[in-house]
Structures are given as structure tokens and as C-alpha cells.
Design an enzyme around this catalytic site. Structure first.
Site, PDB file in Angstrom:
ATOM      1  N   ASP A  28       0.858  -1.186   0.060  1.00 19.12           N
ATOM      2  CA  ASP A  28       0.009   0.114   0.009  1.00 19.12           C
ATOM      3  C   ASP A  28       0.813   1.217  -0.034  1.00 19.12           C
ATOM      4  O   ASP A  28       0.441   2.507   0.022  1.00 19.12           O
ATOM      5  CB  ASP A  28      -1.138   0.094   1.186  1.00 19.12           C
ATOM      6  N   ASP A 204       5.339  11.948  24.178  1.00 17.31           N
ATOM      7  CA  ASP A 204       5.217  13.215  23.206  1.00 17.31           C
ATOM      8  C   ASP A 204       4.810  14.631  24.013  1.00 17.31           C
ATOM      9  O   ASP A 204       3.887  14.397  24.967  1.00 17.31           O
ATOM     10  CB  ASP A 204       4.063  12.839  22.163  1.00 17.31           C
ATOM     11  N   GLU A 259       9.748  14.344  25.546  1.00 11.14           N
ATOM     12  CA  GLU A 259       9.778  15.234  24.581  1.00 11.14           C
ATOM     13  C   GLU A 259       9.542  16.532  25.049  1.00 11.14           C
ATOM     14  O   GLU A 259       8.485  17.079  24.955  1.00 11.14           O
ATOM     15  CB  GLU A 259       9.091  14.885  23.184  1.00 11.14           C
TER      16      GLU A 259
END
Ligand code: NOJ
Length: 513
Positions: A28, A204, A259
Site C-alpha cells: 500500500d 510526546d 519530548e
């Protein structure tokens, strides 16, 4: 000299994989977990210690996986939960750790938690997100702007007549860690993946999870800038980091790198410590020009700030959010020299997949742009060989980076002078020499255009010299030294003459041996 005795929480090198762009096996054009599994032996050959996978969770992909709709399942474009289990097991058989991205500040607006939260003001999950009444004029509750989209950080929800907070895209509502049930649900995500064998997490924008309940307006000097960085409140985040740390330390234990995307390493360091984060990114080198004086200042400053809190620093030259280092520094020789710095500095290096091939950003024609944040160039697919589709089963979702016929893994494996082999030699040296892994570090003044640092412990001493100019330079050092690794391969095994070639970086060991 920084204390050689501080035990680092993690001694290895972390290799960041952006799964969409690593290798497609399904056809894909989107990289998948099976593709990563086929390259594990290559990564062992290269010599990294841990793989960090950017998000693989089920997601509508508004922010390519940083909008999580189900934390406990793998998105079908990447494979299945069984593929994740198989990858973790195959990595562990090879003594490679697997670290997962953890997205604690927001979810997708398609997450069942948010669907419930937005359904009514009385829903038990209403408080799992940040809902506020309109300002008196009917506008957003404050002047914050969203990152990546030129819109306010608040979106009005007609159905219930309130605004919800999203510091990133409107499709990424911020969750409310002050709510105990939400907090526990987020900790459960860590438990779920630890139980599946995940060794570490990259968290994150974790500095944003503790909110100031007053939601004060941004001051005029930053108002209108969708940077999110100025909304951090360390004292509100610290209790959540402590809960995360306790969860991580409960067996099976795992580590976390946060982060903490703040400009000053001193601010970053306040989020790291015994009961806070194990590690935090500091992005000083990503934002630095390729200049010896800047790098010297950064290395000294970061070392000072992290030593002050007794923490181990990190070093990052590239990731999926920033232009690749080879594009930033411009000259291929300089990219090779930068790799020497990344892997020899005291701290935990994070190596962005493809930087070991010297990849540059892809040129993205306007009709191929897909990222709302303008980050497609650094997310271009990794070329694995010289064939028409460079080893990919399908036509990739983004254009190739420049020169894939030469800058691909197979071509560089066959060429001992390649950047891939240089990276491998550096990683092998780091493994072999404790002084380069856990030893102390001292920045030396050798020449203006040279970063020089000494790494040492009881087992020995190494010197690292980096020439930032594309011209030869005198860089004399006292004593007898031999070249163990040179960024251009020149003179390895021989004596160091006191002169560096253009763009050359060398790692030196004491004596003639
Ligand atoms: C930082 C991630 O690295 C970036 O890719 C993402 O868009 C934002 N956080 C929001 O999750």
C-alpha cells in the site's frame, strides 16, 4: 570534567523509526511492522541498542498517528497487535529493545473517550478533556493559538455550547490529567504495553500535560504564535510525572524519554530526575548552525545543566519534525562529521533512521504535500536497495529523498567507505570502549573552528576533534595519539599528525598501539 561515576539510566543508542516511511511489505506504499521486522538483522549489524517507533496506534492520521483513537490496538496500515508482539519478540531475541511513542497530552477527536466527553456536559468523561465556556464576547476562552494550523487552540462545540482545548490540531483535543480517572486510564496505556514487552517510551510533548487551571492569556510577545511551548507549568506537570515514574518502575520496568520541547536545556533539565523523567530530549543541536563555537557552547551548557540535576543528557540531530541534518549542514562530509559528534558525546544519542545513510530531505511538489505542519521532506521513505522501488512493495506515500540510487542501504553496505559503515564503526567503538559510553567529558580549546572533547574513565582516554570548515585546519593536541575512526576513513589506525582535513572529524586513542 563531568563525573564519570554517574550511572546512566540507559547506556545505549536509540534508533528512531518513523514506521510509515521505513519499509512497506503490504503493497500500500505505507511502511509497516512486518517491514521493520525484515530489517532487524540489519539494525543489529549496524549496532544500535533500541528502536523507538513513532506511533503505531489506531488513528485517523490527521497528524500521522499523533492523534490516537485506540491506545491498545495497532492501526491496520501498520499491521496487527500480533505483528507488534512478533516484532517485540524478534527484537528481544536479538537483544534489541523496543520503545514506543506515548502520546499523553492529547488523543484523536475520534477516540471513544472524546466521543463520550463531547456527548453531553453530564457525561462521566466530560472532565477527561478541557472544556470551557465561551469568553463574554462568545469567542474562545483565551488567546492561545494551535500548532500546525492557523486557528485558535480552542474549538467551539455546538452540541454542548462550550469550547474544547487543542494545543495542536482541532482533531487532537488535550486531555485533562487533573482528572484522576483520565490519569489512571493514561497510566493503564503504559501498563498495557509494558506487559507486551515494551522496554521504553518516548513521551510526546509531556511537559504540556500539567495545565494552569486559570488558562491565562499568552503575553503579547508570544500571543498569536502556535508554539504550545510557553504553556508549560513544571509544578503542575511534576505530580503527573511522578505517577508515570511509579508506573514505569513497577515490574516489568521501563524507561521514558520525554519530548520536553523547550528551547533552553536548563528548562528541560528541570523535568528530569530521580522521581521525574529518566531522560528528556534537548534539541539544541538541531537548532544550532554547523559552527564550532555554537557546538562548544551547547555541549558545555548542556553538560553543566544536566550535571547540576544529576541527570544524563540526550543528543538529537534529526527526527520526523525537523529538516534532516544532511540538508541542514549542506556538505555530505559535514553530515559525516556531525555523526561523529552525535555518537561520541556524553549522553544518550537518538539516531533518526536514514541519517546513517546521509539522506537529505525530499523535495515535495505542492500536490504531494500531506502534512499540515510542513514536515513531509524529512519523512520521505528509506531507500533499501537500488531497484526501481528501492525495496518497497508499493509506490511510497511520499517522494524519495535525493539520490536514492546511491543513498540506499544495500549500496552503502557494499561500500566500506560509506556513511553507513562509518556509523557502524562509531557504534562498535562506543560499545567497545566504556570511556566513550559512560566516561566523563571535558570540552577542550584546540582551535576556533574545531570542537574538541575528551572522554575518559579508568579504562582509558579518547579525544574527539571535529573540523567545521571545508578547508584543512591545524588542530594540535599534546601527546601521542592514533586515529581510531575518521569521518572520511582517512588515516584510521595511523598516528594523528595534528592536522584535520576539510570536514573531517576524528576519534583518537592514546599511544601508538
Ligand atoms: C511532537 C511530535 O513529534 C509531532 O510529530 C507531533 O505532531 C506533535 N508532538 C503533536 O503530537
Amino acid at each position: 570534567m563531568a563525573d564519570a561515576m554517574d550511572p546512566p539510566v540507559f547506556e545505549g543508542v536509540v534508533y528512531q523509526i518513523y514506521p510509515r516511511s521505513f519499509l512497506d511489505t503490504s503493497g500500500d506504499g505505507i511502511g509497516d511492522l512486518a517491514g521493520i521486522a525484515t530489517q532487524l538483522d540489519h539494525l543489529v549489524w549496524l549496532g544500535v541498542d533500541a528502536l523507538w517507533l513513532s506511533p503505531i496506534y489506531r488513528s485517523p492520521m490527521a497528524d500521522f498517528g499523533y492523534d490516537v483513537a485506540d491506545h491498545t490496538d495497532v492501526d491496520p496500515v501498520f499491521g496487527t497487535l500480533a505483528d507488534a508482539d512478533a516484532l517485540i519478540a524478534a527484537a528481544h531475541e536479538r537483544e534489541l529493545q523496543v520503545w514506543l511513542d506515548y502520546v499523553p497530552n492529547h488523543t484523536s477527536d475520534q477516540h471513544p473517550w472524546f466521543q463520550a466527553s463531547r456527548s453531553s456536559r453530564d457525561d462521566p468523561k466530560r472532565d477527561w478533556y478541557v472544556w470551557r465556556d465561551p469568553a463574554p464576547d462568545g469567542g474562545p476562552p483565551n488567546n492561545w493559538r494551535a500548532a500546525f494550523a492557523d486557528v485558535p487552540a480552542w474549538t467551539y462545540d455546538e452540541a454542548t455550547g462550550q469550547y474544547y482545548l487543542h494545543q495542536f490540531l482541532p482533531e487532537q483535543p488535550d486531555v485533562n490529567w487533573a482528572n484522576p480517572q483520565l490519569r489512571e486510564a493514561m497510566l493503564d496505556v503504559l501498563r498495557f504495553w509494558k506487559d507486551r514487552g515494551i522496554d521504553g517510551f518516548r513521551a510526546d510533548v509531556v511537559h504540556l500535560i500539567g495545565k494552569d487551571p486559570a488558562y491565562p492569556d499568552d503575553p503579547p510577545e508570544v500571543a498569536g504564535v502556535g508554539r504550545a511551548g510557553h504553556h508549560h507549568l513544571p509544578e503542575a506537570t511534576a505530580p503527573h510525572l511522578r505517577a508515570i515514574r511509579r508506573t514505569l518502575e513497577a515490574p516489568p520496568a521501563a524507561v521514558m524519554v520525554g519530548e520536553v520541547n523547550l528551547p533552553d536545556a536548563a528548562q528541560v533539565a528541570t523535568y528530569v530526575g530521580e522521581d521525574l523523567l529518566h531522560l528528556a530530549f534537548q534539541f539544541s543541536l538541531i537548532h544550532s548552525p554547523w559552527r564550532a563555537d555554537h557546538w562548544r557552547d551547547i555541549v558545555r551548557y548542556v553538560q553543566g545543566e544536566f550535571d547540576a540535576v544529576g541527570a544524563w543528557p540526550t543528543w538529537v540531530l534529526g527526527n520526523h519534525d525537523n529538516s534532516r541534518v544532511a540538508s541542514r549542514v549542506g556538505r555530505p562530509g559535514a553530515a559525516r562529521a556531525a555523526m561523529v559528534g552525535l555518537l561520541m558525546l556524553r549522553g544518550v544519542p537518538f539516531l533518526y533512521a536514514g541519517d546513517e545513510l546521509g539522506l537529505e530531505d525530499a523535495v515535495i511538489p505542492p500536490d504531494r504535500v500531506v502534512d499540515p505542519g510542513g514536515r513531509d521532506g524529512e519523512r520521505a521513505p528509506i531507500p533499501w536497495d537500488g531497484s526501481a522501488r528501492h525495496g518497497w512493495a508499493g509506490e511510497p506515500w511520499l517522494p524519495w529523498p535525493p539520490a536514492p540510487e546511491a543513498r540506499n542501504a544495500a549500496a552503502q553496505r557494499a561500500d566500506e567507505s560509506s556513511m553507513l559503515h562509518l556509523t557502524r564503526r562509531l557504534l562498535a567503538l562506543r560499545r567497545a570502549e566504556t570511556s566513550l559510553r559512560t566516561g566523563g567529558q571535558e570540552v577542550l580549546d584546540v582551535a576556533d573552528a574545531v570542537l574538541a572533547f575528551r572522554r575518559a574513565d579508568d579504562s582509558g582516554t579518547h579525544l574527539v576533534l571535529i573540523n567545521y570548515l571545508d578547508e584543512p585546519l591545524d588542530a594540535e593536541v599534546a601527546g601521542d595519539w592514533r586515529i581510531v575512526v575518521a569521518s572520511d576513513g582517512a588515516g584510521e589506525g595511523g598516528s594523528y599528525t595534528g592536522r584535520l582535513s576539510p570536514d573531517q572529524a576524528v576519534v583518537l586513542a592514546e599511544g601508538e598501539r
